[in-house]
Structure formats: structure tokens, C-alpha cells
Design a protein around this motif. Structure first.
Motif, PDB file in Angstrom:
ATOM      1  N   UNK A 166      10.126  22.590  -3.161  1.00 16.65           N
ATOM      2  CA  UNK A 166       9.540  23.933  -3.081  1.00 16.65           C
ATOM      3  C   UNK A 166       9.381  24.557  -4.459  1.00 16.65           C
ATOM      4  N   UNK A 167      10.413  24.432  -5.281  1.00 19.43           N
ATOM      5  CA  UNK A 167      10.350  25.021  -6.617  1.00 19.43           C
ATOM      6  C   UNK A 167       9.295  24.320  -7.468  1.00 19.43           C
ATOM      7  N   UNK A 168       9.228  23.004  -7.365  1.00 20.21           N
ATOM      8  CA  UNK A 168       8.227  22.269  -8.141  1.00 20.21           C
ATOM      9  C   UNK A 168       6.820  22.587  -7.646  1.00 20.21           C
ATOM     10  N   UNK A 169       6.664  22.758  -6.326  1.00 20.68           N
ATOM     11  CA  UNK A 169       5.352  23.113  -5.775  1.00 20.68           C
ATOM     12  C   UNK A 169       4.903  24.487  -6.227  1.00 20.68           C
ATOM     13  N   UNK A 170       5.836  25.434  -6.259  1.00 22.79           N
ATOM     14  CA  UNK A 170       5.502  26.789  -6.724  1.00 22.79           C
ATOM     15  C   UNK A 170       5.108  26.768  -8.194  1.00 22.79           C
ATOM     16  N   UNK A 171       5.823  25.979  -8.975  1.00 24.74           N
ATOM     17  CA  UNK A 171       5.490  25.881 -10.403  1.00 24.74           C
ATOM     18  C   UNK A 171       4.124  25.239 -10.597  1.00 24.74           C
ATOM     19  N   UNK A 172       3.838  24.204  -9.824  1.00 22.99           N
ATOM     20  CA  UNK A 172       2.524  23.551  -9.918  1.00 22.99           C
ATOM     21  C   UNK A 172       1.411  24.523  -9.535  1.00 22.99           C
ATOM     22  N   UNK A 173       1.647  25.296  -8.481  1.00 27.37           N
ATOM     23  CA  UNK A 173       0.640  26.266  -8.036  1.00 27.37           C
ATOM     24  C   UNK A 173       0.397  27.310  -9.130  1.00 27.37           C
ATOM     25  N   UNK A 174       1.484  27.769  -9.737  1.00 23.95           N
ATOM     26  CA  UNK A 174       1.362  28.761 -10.804  1.00 23.95           C
ATOM     27  C   UNK A 174       0.604  28.177 -11.996  1.00 23.95           C
ATOM     28  N   UNK A 175       0.866  26.929 -12.329  1.00 20.44           N
ATOM     29  CA  UNK A 175       0.174  26.285 -13.446  1.00 20.44           C
ATOM     30  C   UNK A 175      -1.319  26.125 -13.157  1.00 20.44           C
ATOM     31  N   UNK A 176      -1.670  25.883 -11.903  1.00 20.78           N
ATOM     32  CA  UNK A 176      -3.068  25.667 -11.547  1.00 20.78           C
ATOM     33  C   UNK A 176      -3.839  26.971 -11.388  1.00 20.78           C
ATOM     34  N   UNK A 177      -3.138  28.069 -11.182  1.00 22.16           N
ATOM     35  CA  UNK A 177      -3.832  29.340 -10.952  1.00 22.16           C
ATOM     36  C   UNK A 177      -3.560  30.343 -12.067  1.00 22.16           C
ATOM     37  N   UNK A 178      -2.404  30.956 -12.052  1.00 20.46           N
ATOM     38  CA  UNK A 178      -2.092  32.041 -12.981  1.00 20.46           C
ATOM     39  C   UNK A 178      -2.144  31.584 -14.436  1.00 20.46           C
ATOM     40  N   UNK A 179      -1.604  30.415 -14.705  1.00 21.47           N
ATOM     41  CA  UNK A 179      -1.539  29.953 -16.093  1.00 21.47           C
ATOM     42  C   UNK A 179      -2.822  29.258 -16.548  1.00 21.47           C
ATOM     43  N   UNK A 180      -3.755  29.075 -15.648  1.00 22.66           N
ATOM     44  CA  UNK A 180      -4.987  28.363 -15.977  1.00 22.66           C
ATOM     45  C   UNK A 180      -6.096  29.378 -16.273  1.00 22.66           C
ATOM     46  N   UNK A 181      -6.446  29.504 -17.540  1.00 27.62           N
ATOM     47  CA  UNK A 181      -7.451  30.485 -17.948  1.00 27.62           C
ATOM     48  C   UNK A 181      -8.810  30.246 -17.315  1.00 27.62           C
ATOM     49  N   UNK A 182      -9.214  28.987 -17.183  1.00 25.90           N
ATOM     50  CA  UNK A 182     -10.512  28.681 -16.580  1.00 25.90           C
ATOM     51  C   UNK A 182     -10.541  29.116 -15.123  1.00 25.90           C
ATOM     52  N   UNK A 183      -9.437  28.916 -14.403  1.00 25.76           N
ATOM     53  CA  UNK A 183      -9.371  29.341 -13.005  1.00 25.76           C
ATOM     54  C   UNK A 183      -9.461  30.861 -12.910  1.00 25.76           C
ATOM     55  N   UNK A 184      -8.722  31.557 -13.778  1.00 24.37           N
ATOM     56  CA  UNK A 184      -8.739  33.030 -13.744  1.00 24.37           C
ATOM     57  C   UNK A 184     -10.142  33.560 -13.986  1.00 24.37           C
TER      58      UNK A 184
ATOM     59  N   UNK B 246     -11.800  35.227   0.436  1.00 28.96           N
ATOM     60  CA  UNK B 246     -11.178  34.977  -0.871  1.00 28.96           C
ATOM     61  C   UNK B 246     -10.369  36.179  -1.344  1.00 28.96           C
ATOM     62  N   UNK B 247     -10.776  37.371  -0.926  1.00 30.11           N
ATOM     63  CA  UNK B 247     -10.042  38.575  -1.321  1.00 30.11           C
ATOM     64  C   UNK B 247      -8.659  38.623  -0.682  1.00 30.11           C
ATOM     65  N   UNK B 248      -8.470  37.933   0.416  1.00 24.90           N
ATOM     66  CA  UNK B 248      -7.167  37.942   1.081  1.00 24.90           C
ATOM     67  C   UNK B 248      -6.278  36.792   0.636  1.00 24.90           C
ATOM     68  N   UNK B 249      -6.797  35.888  -0.167  1.00 24.04           N
ATOM     69  CA  UNK B 249      -5.991  34.759  -0.642  1.00 24.04           C
ATOM     70  C   UNK B 249      -5.087  35.232  -1.774  1.00 24.04           C
ATOM     71  N   UNK B 250      -3.802  35.051  -1.584  1.00 25.67           N
ATOM     72  CA  UNK B 250      -2.794  35.589  -2.508  1.00 25.67           C
ATOM     73  C   UNK B 250      -3.018  35.144  -3.952  1.00 25.67           C
TER      74      UNK B 250
END
Length: 144
Positions: free
Chosen positions: A36-54, A115-119
Motif C-alpha cells: 500500500x505504501x509503495x503504491x501510494x508513493x508510485x501514484x504520487x510520483x506519477x501524478x503530483x511529482x510529475x510536471x508533465x502530468x500536472x 475528471x473533475x471528481x477524480x482525486x
């Protein structure tokens, strides 16, 4: 091989096999408990920490809202042409176009709202944009 060596080997080999099995089991258990912790970190890396995604997500909200507005402008133009009393054949094509553009507008609005409801996307929605778009509104407002 003498008797004492054989006795040692008969004790050592099962203990070594058991030790290896326990080590593999411990590694597997550690991976399972930390998934769970590794999955949350991966998700954060792919979204919040990824400038291209933002940036892409930020622009995507504007694009979807603009697509809904474009469909509304097309509907207005088609309705204006329909009010001008076109030939029966042309009227039929205009009505088909109105149906298609109405469906396209609904798709853009539904995608925006979804998409507006996706966390993981809501953090990148511009404050000037509405949280959701109203599919029943005649006119979509994209920026305040």
C-alpha cells in the motif's frame, strides 16, 4: 564420508533449506505488507511529482470546457441556418448535425465532470474554472 560428517550433513541440509525458505517468506511478507505504501508513493510520483502530468491535466480541463463551448457555437450556427427555412434535404442534414453536435457537447461535459471528481486530478483544475459543468445549461462558462 564418515559417520559424523554424514550426521552433520543430514542436520545441516534441512536447516539450510528451511533457512532459505524462511528468508524468501520474510521478503515476500515484507513486500506484501508494504504494498500500500509503495503504491501510494508510485501514484504520487506519477501524478503530483510529475510536471508533465500536472500541466497536461491543467490544460485538459480548459480543452474539455472549450470543446463544450465550441459545440454550443456550432449548435447556434446550425439553429440559425435551420431558422432560415432551408430545403427539405438540407433541413434533414441540419437536424442530423444538431443531434451529433448535441451528443458531442454532452460527451465533453460528462468527461469534464468525470475528471473533475477524480482525486488525483482535482488539484490541477484551475480556480477560474467551474468545478463541474451543467449539461442542462444553454451556455457553458469556462472562466470567471
Amino acid at each position: 564420508m564418515d559417520k559424523s560428517t554424514r550426521r552433520f550433513m543430514l542436520r545441516f541440509i534441512p536447516c539450510a533449506i528451511l533457512g532459505v525458505a524462511l528468508a524468501y517468506g520474510a521478503v515476500y511478507a515484507l513486500l506484501w505488507f508494504t504494498a500500500d505504501a509503495r503504491g501510494a508513493a508510485d501514484k504520487r510520483e506519477q501524478t503530483v511529482a510529475n510536471g508533465a502530468f500536472r500541466l497536461a491535466t491543467y490544460e485538459e480541463f480548459f480543452d474539455l470546457c472549450a470543446a463544450a463551448q465550441t459545440s454550443e457555437q456550432q449548435l447556434t450556427a446550425l439553429q440559425t441556418e435551420l431558422d432560415g427555412k432551408p430545403s427539405a434535404d438540407r433541413e434533414e442534414r441540419i437536424r442530423a448535425s444538431i443531434t451529433a453536435v448535441t451528443a458531442s457537447r454532452a460527451e465533453s461535459i460528462n468527461t469534464y465532470n468525470s475528471k473533475a471528481t477524480q482525486e488525483h486530478r482535482t488539484a490541477f483544475q484551475d480556480a477560474r474554472l467551474p468545478y463541474t459543468l451543467d449539461i442542462n445549461a444553454k451556455e457553458t462558462q469556462c472562466a470567471a
